[in-house]
Design a protein around this motif. Structure first.
Motif, mmCIF file in Angstrom:
data_model
loop_
_atom_site.group_PDB
_atom_site.id
_atom_site.type_symbol
_atom_site.label_atom_id
_atom_site.label_comp_id
_atom_site.label_asym_id
_atom_site.label_seq_id
_atom_site.Cartn_x
_atom_site.Cartn_y
_atom_site.Cartn_z
ATOM 1 N N HIS A 68 0.860 -1.181 0.000
ATOM 2 C CA HIS A 68 0.000 0.000 0.000
ATOM 3 C C HIS A 68 0.892 1.225 0.000
ATOM 4 O O HIS A 68 1.581 1.492 0.984
ATOM 5 C CB HIS A 68 -0.901 0.011 1.241
ATOM 6 N N SER A 81 -7.428 4.486 8.917
ATOM 7 C CA SER A 81 -8.523 3.700 8.321
ATOM 8 C C SER A 81 -7.969 2.498 7.567
ATOM 9 O O SER A 81 -8.541 1.400 7.630
ATOM 10 C CB SER A 81 -9.337 4.522 7.321
ATOM 11 N N LEU A 82 -6.870 2.706 6.844
ATOM 12 C CA LEU A 82 -6.258 1.591 6.123
ATOM 13 C C LEU A 82 -5.826 0.507 7.118
ATOM 14 O O LEU A 82 -6.089 -0.684 6.910
ATOM 15 C CB LEU A 82 -5.052 2.084 5.309
ATOM 16 N N ARG A 85 -8.673 -1.512 8.303
ATOM 17 C CA ARG A 85 -9.114 -2.507 7.301
ATOM 18 C C ARG A 85 -8.178 -3.715 7.289
ATOM 19 O O ARG A 85 -8.612 -4.859 7.254
ATOM 20 C CB ARG A 85 -9.149 -1.872 5.907
ATOM 21 N N LEU A 86 -6.876 -3.448 7.344
ATOM 22 C CA LEU A 86 -5.898 -4.546 7.325
ATOM 23 C C LEU A 86 -6.037 -5.409 8.586
ATOM 24 O O LEU A 86 -5.861 -6.627 8.539
ATOM 25 C CB LEU A 86 -4.470 -3.999 7.203
ATOM 26 N N ASN A 87 -6.348 -4.763 9.715
ATOM 27 C CA ASN A 87 -6.517 -5.502 10.979
ATOM 28 C C ASN A 87 -7.591 -6.581 10.872
ATOM 29 O O ASN A 87 -7.490 -7.637 11.499
ATOM 30 C CB ASN A 87 -6.898 -4.545 12.115
ATOM 31 N N THR A 88 -8.639 -6.291 10.071
ATOM 32 C CA THR A 88 -9.751 -7.252 9.996
ATOM 33 C C THR A 88 -9.706 -8.102 8.727
ATOM 34 O O THR A 88 -10.589 -8.928 8.516
ATOM 35 C CB THR A 88 -11.115 -6.511 10.049
ATOM 36 N N ASP A 89 -8.700 -7.892 7.894
ATOM 37 C CA ASP A 89 -8.606 -8.657 6.634
ATOM 38 C C ASP A 89 -8.014 -10.036 6.932
ATOM 39 O O ASP A 89 -6.855 -10.151 7.346
ATOM 40 C CB ASP A 89 -7.714 -7.887 5.649
#
Ligand code: NDP
Length: 300
Positions: A68, A81-82, A85-89
């Motif tokens: 990224h 925010s990114l 998102r990565l934390n829950t991917d």
């Protein structure tokens, strides 16, 4: 007698081989592909080189790589925010935010926003605390690589006198914790230390993480000691032609190698181990996330 050269390149290749084996096993037995997300903010040339080489090696060992790249003017909120998102991917098992970040972004806030179980750099405050209290944590890559090299060379480190020069959060302090964990007697030196040469001269193990080209000279080294040179400094090299540069460590290689029992070169010592440990940490994080037994030899 000349020191043995601790070949970080070869050890790192071995470690990457082990990582690749485990990645293949995770795929075959659990249908899992460990994934590493690397976030780069801005256009710092050195950071771009690091990120490219991390991505390439991630793919080489069979893991998934997610890069990224964000502009230098990215707002802190956008970066957070990114990370959320990565934390829950579920495809992402490790998250690394390349440092340094631009001045308008709070580095501490960003690092502590990473899910500690995906914090493959080991900089999250929870991992710092776990390491400090001798509990299972994600271990910062550079000190982990140094520890692996020392264990490989010495076997047991128990009872050895170690001096770590440098007290940064990313190298010096975690290095000292790891050496303490292996029962060394540890001294941490820094810019205010009195009689640094005298203190270094007592050490069986010297880890130099200062960022000052060739500061440690052979007359500081106890005969037979092991020298781990973390420093990466670019200096002018007019002997190679006009405008040319070369990399040197924090230790003056020739004079230290003449006295030491073993020494890491720069380049080709700690640097390659750091990236290999990042890959190892990603496999460790993936195993922990899925309750799979962790392979031996990938962490401290
Ligand atoms: P920092 O600048 O964060 O820390 C440097 C430390 O050295 C500080 O604790 C400072 O003391 C101490 N120091 C500075 N001058 C002296 C001196 N004259 N005598 C004794 N101690 C001194 O650096 P990092 O820890 O981030 O990095 C250190 C080196 O390691 C750099 O060259 C860096 O490029 C390299 N590095 C290499 C990596 C690799 O993969 N090989 C990875 C990470 C870093 P004080 O706290 O008192 O200011």
């Amino acid at each position: 007698m000349a020191a043995e050269i601790i070949d970080g390149k070869a050890l790192a290749a071995d470690l990457r081989g082990k990582v690749a084996d485990h990645v293949a096993r995770l795929k075959a037995e659990h249908d899992l592909v460990p994934g590493l997300a690397v976030v780069l903010v801005g256009e710092d040339p050195a950071s771009q080189v690091y990120v490219r080489s991390k991505g390439k090696m991630t793919l080489e060992v069979g893991m998934a790589s997610f890069e990224h790249r964000l502009g230098a003017d990215t707002e802190e909120g956008e970066l957070l925010s990114l990370i959320a998102r990565l934390n829950t991917d579920p495809k992402v098992h490790g998250i690394l935010v390349q440092l340094p970040l631009p001045d308008h972004i709070n580095e501490e806030l960003v690092i502590n926003a990473i899910d500690p179980s995906k914090d493959v750099d080991g900089f999250h405050i929870l991992n710092v605390g776990l390491l400090g209290t001798g509990q299972k944590s994600m271990v910062p890559c550079t000190p982990l690589g140094c520890l692996m090299m020392l264990r490989q060379y010495h076997g047991s480190l128990s009872g050895l006198d170690a001096v770590v020069i440098g007290r940064s959060n990313i190298v010096g302090k975690p290095m000292a914790q790891l050496l303490l964990g292996d029962s060394c007697t540890v001294t941490i030196a820094h810019s205010r230390t009195r009689d640094l040469p005298g203190i270094v001269r007592r050490a069986d193990i010297v880890v130099a993480a200062v960022g000052r080209p060739e500061m440690v000279t052979g007359d500081w080294i106890k005969p037979g000691a092991t020298v781990i040179d973390v420093g990466i400094n670019r200096v002018d090299a007019p002997e190679r032609g006009e405008g040319k540069t070369r990399l040197v460590g924090d230790c003056e290689f020739d004079s230290c190698a003449a006295v030491a029992g073993a020494i890491t070169p720069v380049p080709g010592g700690v640097g390659p181990m750091t990236i290999a440990c990042l890959l190892a940490n990603t496999v460790t994080a993936c195993c922990r996330a899925h309750g799979i037994d962790e392979p031996d030899g990938l962490t401290a």
